[in-house]
Design a protein around this motif. Structure first.
Motif, PDB file in Angstrom:
ATOM      1  N   HIS A  79       0.856  -1.172   0.000  1.00  0.00           N
ATOM      2  CA  HIS A  79       0.000   0.000   0.000  1.00  0.00           C
ATOM      3  C   HIS A  79       0.896   1.227   0.000  1.00  0.00           C
ATOM      4  O   HIS A  79       1.443   1.620   1.031  1.00  0.00           O
ATOM      5  N   GLY A  80       1.062   1.813  -1.166  1.00  0.00           N
ATOM      6  CA  GLY A  80       1.953   2.949  -1.310  1.00  0.00           C
ATOM      7  C   GLY A  80       2.879   2.739  -2.493  1.00  0.00           C
ATOM      8  O   GLY A  80       2.585   1.976  -3.409  1.00  0.00           O
ATOM      9  N   ARG A  81       4.008   3.391  -2.480  1.00  0.00           N
ATOM     10  CA  ARG A  81       4.945   3.300  -3.599  1.00  0.00           C
ATOM     11  C   ARG A  81       5.493   1.889  -3.724  1.00  0.00           C
ATOM     12  O   ARG A  81       5.925   1.290  -2.745  1.00  0.00           O
ATOM     13  N   GLY A  82       5.448   1.384  -4.930  1.00  0.00           N
ATOM     14  CA  GLY A  82       5.872   0.002  -5.128  1.00  0.00           C
ATOM     15  C   GLY A  82       6.829  -0.143  -6.282  1.00  0.00           C
ATOM     16  O   GLY A  82       7.350   0.846  -6.816  1.00  0.00           O
ATOM     17  N   PRO A  83       7.088  -1.355  -6.720  1.00  0.00           N
ATOM     18  CA  PRO A  83       8.034  -1.611  -7.808  1.00  0.00           C
ATOM     19  C   PRO A  83       7.456  -1.196  -9.154  1.00  0.00           C
ATOM     20  O   PRO A  83       6.259  -0.955  -9.292  1.00  0.00           O
ATOM     21  N   THR A  84       8.307  -1.134 -10.145  1.00  0.00           N
ATOM     22  CA  THR A  84       7.848  -0.892 -11.511  1.00  0.00           C
ATOM     23  C   THR A  84       7.154  -2.145 -12.018  1.00  0.00           C
ATOM     24  O   THR A  84       7.207  -3.217 -11.382  1.00  0.00           O
ATOM     25  N   ALA A  85       6.513  -2.028 -13.170  1.00  0.00           N
ATOM     26  CA  ALA A  85       5.835  -3.188 -13.745  1.00  0.00           C
ATOM     27  C   ALA A  85       6.811  -4.321 -14.008  1.00  0.00           C
ATOM     28  O   ALA A  85       6.508  -5.492 -13.754  1.00  0.00           O
ATOM     29  N   GLY A  86       7.995  -3.992 -14.502  1.00  0.00           N
ATOM     30  CA  GLY A  86       8.990  -5.027 -14.764  1.00  0.00           C
ATOM     31  C   GLY A  86       9.487  -5.694 -13.497  1.00  0.00           C
ATOM     32  O   GLY A  86       9.666  -6.919 -13.451  1.00  0.00           O
ATOM     33  N   GLU A  87       9.729  -4.903 -12.450  1.00  0.00           N
ATOM     34  CA  GLU A  87      10.168  -5.472 -11.172  1.00  0.00           C
ATOM     35  C   GLU A  87       9.086  -6.347 -10.558  1.00  0.00           C
ATOM     36  O   GLU A  87       9.368  -7.428 -10.011  1.00  0.00           O
ATOM     37  N   LEU A  88       7.838  -5.903 -10.641  1.00  0.00           N
ATOM     38  CA  LEU A  88       6.735  -6.696 -10.094  1.00  0.00           C
ATOM     39  C   LEU A  88       6.569  -7.991 -10.880  1.00  0.00           C
ATOM     40  O   LEU A  88       6.313  -9.054 -10.300  1.00  0.00           O
ATOM     41  N   HIS A  89       6.722  -7.920 -12.195  1.00  0.00           N
ATOM     42  CA  HIS A  89       6.634  -9.127 -13.026  1.00  0.00           C
ATOM     43  C   HIS A  89       7.685 -10.146 -12.595  1.00  0.00           C
ATOM     44  O   HIS A  89       7.405 -11.351 -12.502  1.00  0.00           O
ATOM     45  N   ALA A  90       8.900  -9.680 -12.302  1.00  0.00           N
ATOM     46  CA  ALA A  90       9.973 -10.587 -11.883  1.00  0.00           C
ATOM     47  C   ALA A  90       9.645 -11.234 -10.538  1.00  0.00           C
ATOM     48  O   ALA A  90       9.895 -12.435 -10.333  1.00  0.00           O
ATOM     49  N   ILE A  91       9.085 -10.453  -9.613  1.00  0.00           N
ATOM     50  CA  ILE A  91       8.721 -10.998  -8.306  1.00  0.00           C
ATOM     51  C   ILE A  91       7.636 -12.053  -8.448  1.00  0.00           C
ATOM     52  O   ILE A  91       7.697 -13.135  -7.851  1.00  0.00           O
ATOM     53  N   LEU A  92       6.610 -11.759  -9.269  1.00  0.00           N
ATOM     54  CA  LEU A  92       5.500 -12.696  -9.437  1.00  0.00           C
ATOM     55  C   LEU A  92       5.935 -13.961 -10.172  1.00  0.00           C
ATOM     56  O   LEU A  92       5.472 -15.065  -9.846  1.00  0.00           O
ATOM     57  N   SER A  93       6.815 -13.812 -11.160  1.00  0.00           N
ATOM     58  CA  SER A  93       7.257 -14.990 -11.912  1.00  0.00           C
ATOM     59  C   SER A  93       8.064 -15.947 -11.053  1.00  0.00           C
ATOM     60  O   SER A  93       8.132 -17.144 -11.348  1.00  0.00           O
ATOM     61  N   SER A  94       8.671 -15.438  -9.977  1.00  0.00           N
ATOM     62  CA  SER A  94       9.439 -16.310  -9.075  1.00  0.00           C
ATOM     63  C   SER A  94       8.621 -16.733  -7.858  1.00  0.00           C
ATOM     64  O   SER A  94       9.159 -17.309  -6.921  1.00  0.00           O
ATOM     65  N   SER A  95       7.298 -16.438  -7.877  1.00  0.00           N
ATOM     66  CA  SER A  95       6.414 -16.800  -6.752  1.00  0.00           C
ATOM     67  C   SER A  95       5.186 -17.528  -7.268  1.00  0.00           C
ATOM     68  O   SER A  95       4.056 -17.033  -7.163  1.00  0.00           O
ATOM     69  N   PRO A  96       5.351 -18.731  -7.836  1.00  0.00           N
ATOM     70  CA  PRO A  96       4.202 -19.458  -8.396  1.00  0.00           C
ATOM     71  C   PRO A  96       3.179 -19.875  -7.346  1.00  0.00           C
ATOM     72  O   PRO A  96       2.037 -20.179  -7.691  1.00  0.00           O
ATOM     73  N   GLY A  97       3.574 -19.899  -6.064  1.00  0.00           N
ATOM     74  CA  GLY A  97       2.643 -20.273  -5.003  1.00  0.00           C
ATOM     75  C   GLY A  97       1.922 -19.093  -4.385  1.00  0.00           C
ATOM     76  O   GLY A  97       1.266 -19.240  -3.347  1.00  0.00           O
ATOM     77  N   LEU A  98       1.997 -17.908  -5.017  1.00  0.00           N
ATOM     78  CA  LEU A  98       1.359 -16.711  -4.463  1.00  0.00           C
ATOM     79  C   LEU A  98      -0.147 -16.897  -4.340  1.00  0.00           C
ATOM     80  O   LEU A  98      -0.805 -17.338  -5.282  1.00  0.00           O
ATOM     81  N   GLU A  99      -0.688 -16.538  -3.166  1.00  0.00           N
ATOM     82  CA  GLU A  99      -2.116 -16.682  -2.902  1.00  0.00           C
ATOM     83  C   GLU A  99      -2.841 -15.339  -2.850  1.00  0.00           C
ATOM     84  O   GLU A  99      -4.014 -15.252  -3.222  1.00  0.00           O
TER      85      GLU A  99
END
Length: 425
Positions: A79-99
Motif C-alpha cells: 500500500h503505497g509506492r511500489g516496484p515498476t511493472a517489470g520489477e513486479l513481473h519478476a517478483i511474481l514470476s518467481s512466486s508461483p505459489g502466491l495466494e
C-alpha cells in the motif's frame, strides 16, 4: 535478529529507527509486516542473505525490489509506492505459489502513461485474491494481460481510469480474470450512476469499493469472494464536448467488452441499478446522452431484477423497456434486429418523485400490458410453449412477476404482482 521469523511494526518510523533497521541480519525472517504512519515513504534495506520471505505487508515503506529474497511469496500486500511493472513481473514470476496480491495507493509517477511491454504470461495457480487500486497504468496493464489464475476467487479493480481505454489496451482481459470469482456469488449487481457517469460491476449492493486495509489479516482477506470493477466517473467540469463523448464511448466499451461477456453465461441472479447519486450536481450535463443506459439495457440480457433508484428519471427507462428496440452495433449505430430489452426481467423497483408519479404509474400499466405474458420474437406465447422453443430461442422473455413503486426516499407505497394486481403498502 538472527532468530527472527516475523517482523511486525505499526507506527512512526523515525530517522533513528530507520538507521537501526538498515542491513540488520535476518537470515530466518519469513514474514515482514510494517505500517509506517510517519507520512511519506521510508526506504528499508533488507539483507540479501537469508531464506526467501513468505509474506510481505508494507504501507509507506519501500524495499529494494530486486532483492533475491523477494521470491516464493505466498502473500504480497503493498500500500503505497511500489516496484515498476517489470520489477513486479519478476517478483511474481518467481512466486508461483502466491495466494494474495493486494496493491493500492500506488505512487510511481514515472510509470504513468508508459505502455508496458509484455514479458510473458504469469501462471499463478494458487492465487485466490487480486485487489488492485490506484496503481500505475503499466502495472495494471501487466497484471490484466499477463496473469493466468484459474483458482481466482476475488477481484477488486476500482477507478478504472480513462487512460486504460487506449487502443491496444487489455481492458477486455478483466472479463477473463473475473469468471472464476463470479462463480462464487449468488447475485451480481450492475450499477450505473448518471451523475458521475460511472459503471460498477460487483457482488455487493453498493457502488462504494471495499477500503484497503493493511491491518486486515491475510487469512481474512483470503476468504473474500466476489468481484468489484468500477470505471472512473466521466462527468467533470474539465470534460466538455468531444471529451465527454469520448469518455462515454469508453464506458460503452467497458459495458460491451467486460460487462456483457461476463453476464453472457452466468447462472446467478443479476440486478441492474440505475441511479443519480447527486441530484444537484452542477458538473453533470443538463441533458446527458442516453447511450450508456441504452447499452446497459440492451447488452445485459440475463438481468432478472431492475431497480431505478431515487433521482434517476424513470421515464427515460420505462417506455424503452415496454417495447422491442433495435439492437445497437458495437460502434453505437442503430442495427437492424429488434429485441426486448432485459428480456428475463421478473422484478422491477421504481423510485419516483411526486411530480412525475402519475406518468410513472401510467407507464407501468403499459409495461404490464406489453410484457404481462411471455414474448418470443414479438409474439405472445404460453409459458409452456416458450420453454419448448429450445436452445435456439435467444433469451425468451419471462413473465413479469413483481413491481415495487417507491417514493423519493425509496420507501415502498404501491405494489403489483401477477396474481393480485395493484395494492397499497
Amino acid at each position: 535478529s538472527q532468530r527472527w521469523r516475523s517482523l511486525v511494526f505499526a507506527g512512526r518510523i523515525t530517522n533513528e529507527l530507520q538507521a537501526r533497521l538498515i542491513d540488520v541480519p535476518t537470515p530466518r525472517l519469513a514474514d515482514l509486516n510494517i505500517d509506517n504512519s510517519s507520512g511519506g515513504y521510508r526506504e528499508l534495506s533488507l539483507t540479501r542473505v537469508g531464506a526467501p520471505l513468505r509474506e510481505i505487508t508494507l504501507s509507506g515503506v519501500v524495499l529494494d525490489w530486486g532483492n533475491p529474497r523477494l521470491r516464493c511469496l505466498r502473500s504480497l500486500r503493498l500500500h503505497g509506492r511500489g516496484p515498476t511493472a517489470g520489477e513486479l513481473h519478476a517478483i511474481l514470476s518467481s512466486s508461483p505459489g502466491l495466494e494474495i496480491l493486494d496493491l493500492s495507493r500506488w505512487e510511481n509517477p514515472w510509470e504513468y502513461g508508459r505502455p508496458y511491454r509484455d514479458q510473458g504470461l504469469l501462471f499463478l495457480p494458487s492465487l485466490t485474491t487480486l485487489a488492485v487500486e490506484s496503481v500505475s497504468l503499466s502495472v495494471l496493464w501487466m497484471l490484466t494481460s499477463c496473469i493466468q489464475a484459474p483458482n481466482l476467487r476475488y477481484v477488486k479493480v476500482p477507478a478504472i481510469g480513462q487512460l486504460s481505454f487506449r487502443d491496444g489496451d487489455p481492458i477486455g482481459e478483466l472479463a477473463r480474470l473475473c469468471r472464476g470469482p463470479l462463480s462464487t456469488v449468488s447475485r451480481l449487481f450492475v450499477i450505473y450512476d448518471q451523475a458521475g457517469g460511472s459503471c460498477t460491476l460487483t457482488h455487493r449492493d453498493t457502488e462504494y469499493p471495499p477500503s484497503p486495509n493493511t491491518r486486515e489479516s491475510p487469512l481474512k482477506l483470503a476468504k473474500r469472494r466476489g468481484v468489484f470493477l468500477q470505471t472512473f466517473p466521466i462527468y467533470f467540469p474539465v470534460l466538455e464536448g468531444d471529451r465527454v463523448r469520448s469518455s462515454e464511448k469508453n464506458i460503452r466499451r467497458f459495458i460491451q467488452e467486460v460487462v456483457q461477456p461476463l453476464l453472457r453465461d452466468l447462472s446467478v441472479e443479476v440486478q441492474l441499478d440505475l441511479h443519480h447519486r447527486w441530484p444537484l450536481a452542477t458538473d453533470t450535463p443538463s441533458n446527458p446522452p442516453k447511450s450508456v443506459v441504452t447499452d446497459l439495457l440492451m447488452n445485459a440480457p440475463v438481468v432478472t431484477h431492475l431497480k431505478v433508484r431515487s433521482y434517476f428519471d424513470a421515464m427515460e427507462v420505462l417506455p424503452f423497456i415496454s417495447a422491442r428496440q433495435f439492437v445497437p452495433t458495437m460502434d453505437g449505430e442503430i442495427g437492424q434486429d429488434l429485441c426486448w430489452p432485459i428480456p428475463l426481467m421478473e422484478t422491477l423497483t421504481v423510485a419516483c418523485h411526486p411530480v412525475n408519479q402519475a406518468k410513472i404509474l401510467e407507464s407501468l400499466e403499459g409495461l404490464i400490458t406489453n410484457r404481462g405474458s411471455r414474448i418470443h420474437h414479438g409474439a405472445a406465447v404460453a409459458p409452456g410453449q416458450a420453454d419448448e422453443l429450445g436452445e435456439d430461442a435467444s433469451h425468451p422473455s419471462r413473465l413479469m412477476k413483481h413491481i415495487v413503486v417507491q417514493d423519493r426516499y425509496e420507501r415502498p407505497f404501491k405494489l403489483w404482482d401477477s396474481e393480485q394486481g395493484w395494492r397499497s403498502c
